[in-house]
Each structure stands twice: as structure tokens, then as C-alpha cells.
Design an enzyme around this catalytic site. Structure first.
Site, PDB file in Angstrom:
ATOM      1  N   GLU A 280      40.083  40.205  27.710  1.00 34.78           N
ATOM      2  CA  GLU A 280      39.887  41.452  26.957  1.00 34.78           C
ATOM      3  C   GLU A 280      39.035  41.234  25.716  1.00 34.78           C
ATOM      4  O   GLU A 280      38.356  42.148  25.269  1.00 34.78           O
ATOM      5  CB  GLU A 280      41.253  42.024  26.514  1.00 34.78           C
ATOM      6  CG  GLU A 280      41.839  42.997  27.512  1.00 34.78           C
ATOM      7  CD  GLU A 280      43.038  43.773  26.978  1.00 34.78           C
ATOM      8  OE1 GLU A 280      43.558  44.594  27.729  1.00 34.78           O
ATOM      9  OE2 GLU A 280      43.464  43.554  25.824  1.00 34.78           O
ATOM     10  N   HIS A 301      45.905  22.571  46.751  1.00 34.80           N
ATOM     11  CA  HIS A 301      46.018  22.713  48.201  1.00 34.80           C
ATOM     12  C   HIS A 301      45.599  24.106  48.672  1.00 34.80           C
ATOM     13  O   HIS A 301      45.792  24.456  49.837  1.00 34.80           O
ATOM     14  CB  HIS A 301      47.449  22.394  48.641  1.00 34.80           C
ATOM     15  CG  HIS A 301      47.818  20.973  48.307  1.00 34.80           C
ATOM     16  ND1 HIS A 301      47.810  19.960  49.245  1.00 34.80           N
ATOM     17  CD2 HIS A 301      48.159  20.393  47.133  1.00 34.80           C
ATOM     18  CE1 HIS A 301      48.154  18.826  48.656  1.00 34.80           C
ATOM     19  NE2 HIS A 301      48.365  19.064  47.375  1.00 34.80           N
ATOM     20  N   LYS A 415      42.030  54.657  33.273  1.00 37.12           N
ATOM     21  CA  LYS A 415      43.098  55.567  32.806  1.00 37.12           C
ATOM     22  C   LYS A 415      42.638  57.021  32.904  1.00 37.12           C
ATOM     23  O   LYS A 415      43.379  57.883  33.371  1.00 37.12           O
ATOM     24  CB  LYS A 415      43.474  55.253  31.354  1.00 37.12           C
ATOM     25  CG  LYS A 415      44.219  53.943  31.176  1.00 37.12           C
ATOM     26  CD  LYS A 415      44.639  53.772  29.724  1.00 37.12           C
ATOM     27  CE  LYS A 415      45.120  52.360  29.477  1.00 37.12           C
ATOM     28  NZ  LYS A 415      45.326  52.067  28.064  1.00 37.12           N
TER      29      LYS A 415
HETATM   30  O1  PA5 Z   1      45.683  44.418  24.526  1.00 40.67           O
HETATM   31  C1  PA5 Z   1      45.844  45.608  24.746  1.00 40.67           C
HETATM   32  O2  PA5 Z   1      45.474  46.455  23.947  1.00 40.67           O
HETATM   33  C2  PA5 Z   1      46.557  46.104  25.992  1.00 40.67           C
HETATM   34  O3  PA5 Z   1      46.887  45.118  26.879  1.00 40.67           O
HETATM   35  C3  PA5 Z   1      47.837  46.777  25.552  1.00 40.67           C
HETATM   36  O4  PA5 Z   1      48.636  45.820  24.923  1.00 40.67           O
HETATM   37  C4  PA5 Z   1      48.582  47.383  26.721  1.00 40.67           C
HETATM   38  O5  PA5 Z   1      47.760  48.326  27.358  1.00 40.67           O
HETATM   39  C5  PA5 Z   1      49.845  48.065  26.245  1.00 40.67           C
HETATM   40  O6  PA5 Z   1      49.554  48.997  25.252  1.00 40.67           O
HETATM   41  P1  PA5 Z   1      50.702  49.669  24.429  1.00 40.67           P
HETATM   42  O7  PA5 Z   1      51.411  48.626  23.660  1.00 40.67           O
HETATM   43  O8  PA5 Z   1      50.017  50.666  23.524  1.00 40.67           O
HETATM   44  O9  PA5 Z   1      51.615  50.350  25.423  1.00 40.67           O
END
Ligand code: PA5
Length: 437
Positions: A280, A301, A415
Site C-alpha cells: 500500500e 516444494h 469499493k
Molecule cells: O491501511 C489502510 O488504510 C487499510 O488497510 C485500512 O486499514 C483498512 O481498509 C481498514 O480501514 P478502517 O480501519 O477504516 O476500517
């Protein structure tokens, strides 16, 4: 000093001209992209003994009344806790009585069968739960919590249910905050300036980790040690900088896929946490190393052939553990039908470490450079150091790459489509377009 060593002997021939001090300065002076999400930088040192005590007291209260503890969250709101809990638990935690509640996860998938099995299990177990969502609006944990809130209230009644629920969310905004205030749940805050994937040392990670029976003081102390080390060593010899510089040099030499390798299956979820952190943080603007992971020798393996001889865009980063916590020796056998007597009497770990050496040499010979990150053992303190090591390494690496390591604009695309296809009000136009495709 830190317990973490970075060995770059197997990445020879790849160099890059970075001045780590420049990038440390960008971080510490808060002048880089995404600088409003740098709360993780001095997070460990800002954790007070009072705060640790409060988390421990709540965790103890939940431990006493729970055979099972459900952690509802996804992505950065779940992977850090799971990484630490699995790294420090018995490999067969779910089958042996360790005196700790069994930690179970929900809200990290949309599987109806998973939820159905979970509900059937919770019908028979005493349980409590935490719902973790910084935004409070993420679909997966919101749906799971709606179902489980309903279940826990039916099982215990509303008053007792609210004593068994802890919400971890933003301090002011978001649906979960509003709900928690109106229901009267105990809440913890996810700081504004700490993004999900950097949040394991906030209550997001600390509460579930404490419920699992891990000493969070030691975990935080490890991270504090690493934080101090980084402040005091803002140069090219800093281990976080060495890691960041090596992976950037390799990326620019065409090694665009990094495989995090462990030889300890308990680190499997640590790799999942690392994949989110690096994926990310760097995967944007058409750039970024693709993070993957394997557990060896298991995956030698299955994935070994590709790594040895497939497309040469790979590099590996091996987390090498010097000392296991236990000792098991290989017995001699009179018949020796399996011809293993040549290693009889030796520790299993000697074979594991030899497999690591042999594999690194073979993969390097096959054109896959290897970075080694050596840790003395897997315990809470070392894991705290390792978490901060990878967080700082990620920030440095992201800035070296020229991206904002703290945003994740790309995760919104699916989303929006999902909301439109599910018929969420406000998404009518997109829904029309998608249905035509
Ligand atoms: O790093 C990120 O922003 C995402 O992985 C969020 O942590 C994940 O989508 C969960 O988001 P939230 O804590 O708002 O539910």
C-alpha cells in the site's frame, strides 16, 4: 543498539546513490508527501505507562470472561495484531490449553460460510470482542459487527453485551464512534496521524495482543529501542536505511518483485502485515516493488522452481532467526531405510539453518539477490524492534522511490464499484454504467 542485523553480502553488484540522511531529514522535519500521517514515527516513545496499564486492565477483564476473543477488523485494523499474536503463540494454540482465550478474526472477509461457522462456534463459547475501524465505515467489519452485535446481545442481554465489546476507532468522526457513544462501549482511539498499516502499536494492535496474553510492555519497549536507534543513527549505516537502499537499488535494476522469506511458520502473518505495509505504501503512480511472501522450507516444494529459474525480476528478503526457543534432536534409526542417519543426533534447527544457507546460495546463483535480516530470536521485544524497523524502512524506501508512502488512493476503486452494484444510494449513475459492461 538494535538486535536487528541487515546483511547485504548477497546483493553485490547492485548499487544506488542515496544519502539516507536526506530521507531521514524529510521524515523528521515532516516536509515530505503525506507528512500529516507521521504519527507512527514517535509513537513508541509517546506510549505512557498509564496507557499500557489501562490496556492491560481492560485486556485482563476480557480474558477472565472469554474462552474466545473475536477481533473484528480488516487490513491495517487487523493484520498487525494477528502478525504479533501468531508469531508469539503456540503453533497449535487452537488445540492446546495455554490459559489464553482463543483469538478469532472476523470482518476481514465477506464469506457467508465463514460467518456461519463462526456464529455456530460462538453459540457454544463464552466470548467478547473488539471492533476496530478507523473510519468506522468499512463494509467488511461493519457488516460482521452488525451480525455479531446482534448475536452477543441475544446471548448475554444488552447490558452484559456492552461490557464485552470494545470499539477502537477515530476520536471524533465516523459511524462506529457515534454507535459506541450511544451504546456506552469502552472505546480506544486510533490517532488521526497514524494510518491503518502503521497502527499496530496503537490500541488497534495492543488491545488484542494483550488479550492474547502477550506482554505489550516488552513489545513497546522493543519499538522504543528502534525509534531511539533511528533518531541517533540517521545515516547510510542505519539498518533501516540499508534495507531501504538495497531494495531500491534492486528495484531500479529490474528486481521489481520482493519475496519476504521466513523459515519459521509462526512468522507467516508477519509477512501478511509486511505485504500490506509495503504494497500500500509503494504501489502507486505506476511504480513500486510488488511484495510477496513464502514460508520455507514448505514453499521450496511449491514455489522453489519458479524462484530458481522463472522470470528474473525477483529478489528475496530473508528473515533469519538465530535461536529457536526449543530444542529437538533427530533420532538415530537402526534400519536407516530413509538414509537420514547422517544427520542423526543433530538439532532440527541446524538442518533448518543449513537449508537457509543452501537456498540463499542456490537462489543467488540463479539470479535472485538476497537480503538477510537477522534477528536473535522471536520474542515480544524483538518483534517490537522488527515492526519499527520495517515501518521506518518503508517510509525511507517510499521517499527514495518518489511516492507518498502514507496514502492509498487506489483502494477506493473497487469499493465504489461494489457500492454501486449493491445499490447504495448516491451511486445510481455508476451502477447504470457498470451494469452495461
Ligand atoms: O491501511 C489502510 O488504510 C487499510 O488497510 C485500512 O486499514 C483498512 O481498509 C481498514 O480501514 P478502517 O480501519 O477504516 O476500517
Amino acid at each position: 543498539m538494535t538486535d536487528i542485523k541487515v546483511e547485504l553480502g548477497h546483493v553485490k553488484g547492485f548499487s544506488a546513490d542515496y544519502q539516507a540522511s536526506t530521507y531521514f531529514k524529510t521524515i523528521y522535519s515532516r516536509t515530505g508527501a503525506g507528512n500529516d500521517f507521521l504519527g507512527w514515527v514517535n509513537l513508541p516513545s509517546s506510549i505512557t505507562p498509564d496507557f499500557i496499564r489501562d490496556v492491560k486492565v481492560k485486556a485482563e477483564e476480557l480474558r477472565k470472561k472469554s474462552e474466545v476473543f473475536v477481533v473484528v477488523g480488516i487490513g491495517g485494523s487487523y493484520l498487525g495484531a494477528r502478525a504479533v499474536i501468531e508469531a508469539l503463540s503456540n503453533h497449535f494454540e487452537h488445540l492446546v490449553d495455554t490459559g489464553n482465550p482463543k483469538i478469532i478474526y472476523a470482518g476481514h472477509n465477506m464469506s457467508e460460510d465463514y460467518m456461519s461457522d463462526l456464529i455456530k462456534l460462538l453459540d457454544k463459547k463464552d466470548y467478547s470482542m473488539t471492533v476496530i475501524s478507523k473510519s468506522g465505515t468499512t463494509t467488511e467489519p461493519a457488516v460482521a459487527f452488525r451480525i455479531l452485535k446482534n448475536h452477543i446481545e441475544k446471548k448475554y442481554g444488552k447490558e452484559e453485551a456492552k461490557m464485552r465489546i470494545v470499539a477502537i476507532t477515530d476520536k471524533a468522526k465516523g459511524a462506529l464512534k457515534v454507535l459506541s457513544d450511544s451504546e456506552g462501549y469502552k472505546t480506544y482511539v486510533v490517532p488521526d496521524d497514524v494510518g491503518g498499516r502503521y497502527s499496530v502499536l496503537t490500541p488497534v494492535g495492543l488491545l488484542p495482543i494483550a488479550v492474547a496474553g502477550v506482554d505489550i510492555e516488552k513489545l513497546v519497549a522493543g519499538a522504543q529501542l528502534m525509534e531511539k536507534y533511528c533518531v541517533e543513527n540517521q545515516d547510510n549505516n542505519n539498518v533501516t536505511a540499508q534495507y531501504a537502499m538495497a531494495r531500491q537499488a534492486l528495484y531500479h535494476a529490474g528486481k521489481t518483485n520482493e519475496i519476504l522469506v521466513n523459515y519459521e511458520p509462526r512468522l507467516c502473518y508477519f509477512s501478511e502485515w509486511w505485504k500490506q505495509l509495503y504494497g500500500e505504501s509503494e504501489g502507486k503512480d505506476g511504480k513500486g516493488t510488488f511484495p510477496a511472501s513464502v514460508t520455507f522450507t514448505t514453499d521450496l516444494h511449491s514455489m522453489g522452481q519458479y524462484i530458481q529459474e522463472g522470470l528474473r525480476n525477483l529478489m528475496e528478503t530473508v528473515i533469519s532467526v538465530e535461536n529457536p526457543a526449543n530444542e529437538v534432536r533427530i533420532p538415530a534409526d537402526d534400519a536407516n531405510l530413509d538414509q537420514m542417519n547422517y544427520i542423526a543426533g543433530r538439532r532440527l534447527n541446524e538442518v533448518n539453518q543449513t537449508a537457509e544457507k543452501a537456498t540463499i546460495l542456490a537462489h543467488v546463483d540463479g539470479g535472485v539477490p538476497n537480503i538477510r535480516i537477522v534477528i536473535p530470536r522471536i520474542d515480544a521485544n524483538v518483534l517490537g524492534q522488527l515492526i519499527y524497523f520495517f515501518e521506518m524502512g518503508c517510509a525511507l524506501s517510499g521517499y527514495m522511490l518518489g511516492v507518498n508512502p502514507f496514502n492509498q488512493p487506489g483502494v477506493e476503486a473497487y469499493k465504489k464499484n461494489m457500492f454501486a452494484l449493491l445499490g447504495k444510494p448516491g451511486y445510481e449513475e455508476l451502477r447504470e454504467k457498470l451494469l452495461k459492461r
